[in-house]
Design a protein around this motif. Structure first.
Motif, mmCIF file in Angstrom:
data_model
loop_
_atom_site.group_PDB
_atom_site.id
_atom_site.type_symbol
_atom_site.label_atom_id
_atom_site.label_comp_id
_atom_site.label_asym_id
_atom_site.label_seq_id
_atom_site.Cartn_x
_atom_site.Cartn_y
_atom_site.Cartn_z
ATOM 1 N N VAL A 7 1.674 -6.543 -8.018
ATOM 2 C CA VAL A 7 2.023 -5.342 -7.036
ATOM 3 C C VAL A 7 3.205 -4.690 -7.456
ATOM 4 O O VAL A 7 4.057 -4.811 -8.323
ATOM 5 N N HIS A 8 2.949 -3.193 -7.450
ATOM 6 C CA HIS A 8 4.106 -2.327 -7.940
ATOM 7 C C HIS A 8 4.570 -1.710 -6.924
ATOM 8 O O HIS A 8 3.925 -1.234 -5.881
ATOM 9 N N GLU A 45 1.985 6.237 0.764
ATOM 10 C CA GLU A 45 3.239 6.215 1.842
ATOM 11 C C GLU A 45 4.372 5.447 1.711
ATOM 12 O O GLU A 45 5.489 5.624 1.471
ATOM 13 N N SER A 46 3.953 4.048 1.329
ATOM 14 C CA SER A 46 4.879 3.138 1.297
ATOM 15 C C SER A 46 5.205 2.991 -0.052
ATOM 16 O O SER A 46 6.259 2.121 -0.652
ATOM 17 N N GLY A 47 4.279 3.440 -0.915
ATOM 18 C CA GLY A 47 4.756 3.266 -2.549
ATOM 19 C C GLY A 47 4.155 2.030 -3.279
ATOM 20 O O GLY A 47 4.773 1.584 -4.219
ATOM 21 N N THR A 48 3.125 1.583 -2.600
ATOM 22 C CA THR A 48 2.697 0.254 -3.194
ATOM 23 C C THR A 48 1.376 0.395 -3.928
ATOM 24 O O THR A 48 0.594 0.853 -3.361
ATOM 25 N N VAL A 49 1.250 -0.393 -4.810
ATOM 26 C CA VAL A 49 -0.013 -0.500 -5.536
ATOM 27 C C VAL A 49 -0.298 -2.035 -5.819
ATOM 28 O O VAL A 49 0.568 -2.696 -6.398
ATOM 29 N N TYR A 50 -1.336 -2.403 -5.666
ATOM 30 C CA TYR A 50 -2.041 -3.655 -5.754
ATOM 31 C C TYR A 50 -3.083 -3.681 -6.948
ATOM 32 O O TYR A 50 -4.026 -2.842 -6.712
ATOM 33 N N ASP A 73 6.172 -5.349 -10.064
ATOM 34 C CA ASP A 73 7.277 -5.812 -9.840
ATOM 35 C C ASP A 73 7.001 -7.561 -9.363
ATOM 36 O O ASP A 73 7.914 -8.093 -9.500
ATOM 37 N N GLU A 74 5.772 -7.672 -9.402
ATOM 38 C CA GLU A 74 5.138 -8.988 -8.836
ATOM 39 C C GLU A 74 3.931 -9.403 -9.569
ATOM 40 O O GLU A 74 3.150 -8.456 -9.427
#
Lengths: 82, 82
Positions: A7-8, A45-50, A73-74
């Motif tokens: 996860v980024h 929108e939330s700035g999350t990449v999986y 990040d994880e």
């Protein structure tokens, strides 16, 4: 080989082109660590990449992502899948 | 229809059978909200489960998961995919 989800965060505003370029940068070097990035999904929108991958270790996933310019990040092993 | 990634925390020790049963509980009712749960990945050690779905809204994903007995902690639209 184990499957991993990494996860980024902080990727607000990421575009389809940027996601594709980041994935290509991973694919270009992943074989050096016997990693394969299978897919990635982004929420601008939330700035999350999986990212979903198969790899020999979480450290190998981390190293390829970091060398490609986007340290995650994880990194979680996800041995169970349905 | 939009693709969503939702995340469940606190699932430490989840087994392959429990993941499969939870997914079946979603599949049994998902059509009532025009949702489809495509896949799920679990990390029993950190207690994290990621679910990928297609749905008309985040609220529809939330409602099906809640009625099936496992309300998610986060639901993110992931309109970008590679």
């Amino acid at each position: 080989m184990t499957r991993f989800m990494d996860v980024h965060h902080g990727m607000e505003g990421i575009t389809a082109d940027q996601l594709a370029q980041a994935h290509q940068a991973d694919l270009a070097i992943e074989h050096e660590e016997n990693v394969h990035f299978e897919a990635a999904w982004a929420d601008p929108e939330s700035g999350t990449v999986y990212c979903l991958s198969e790899a020999p270790s979480a450290e190998a996933v981390q190293r390829i992502h970091e060398r490609a310019g986007h340290k995650p990040d994880e990194v979680h092993p996800v041995p169970l899948q349905v």
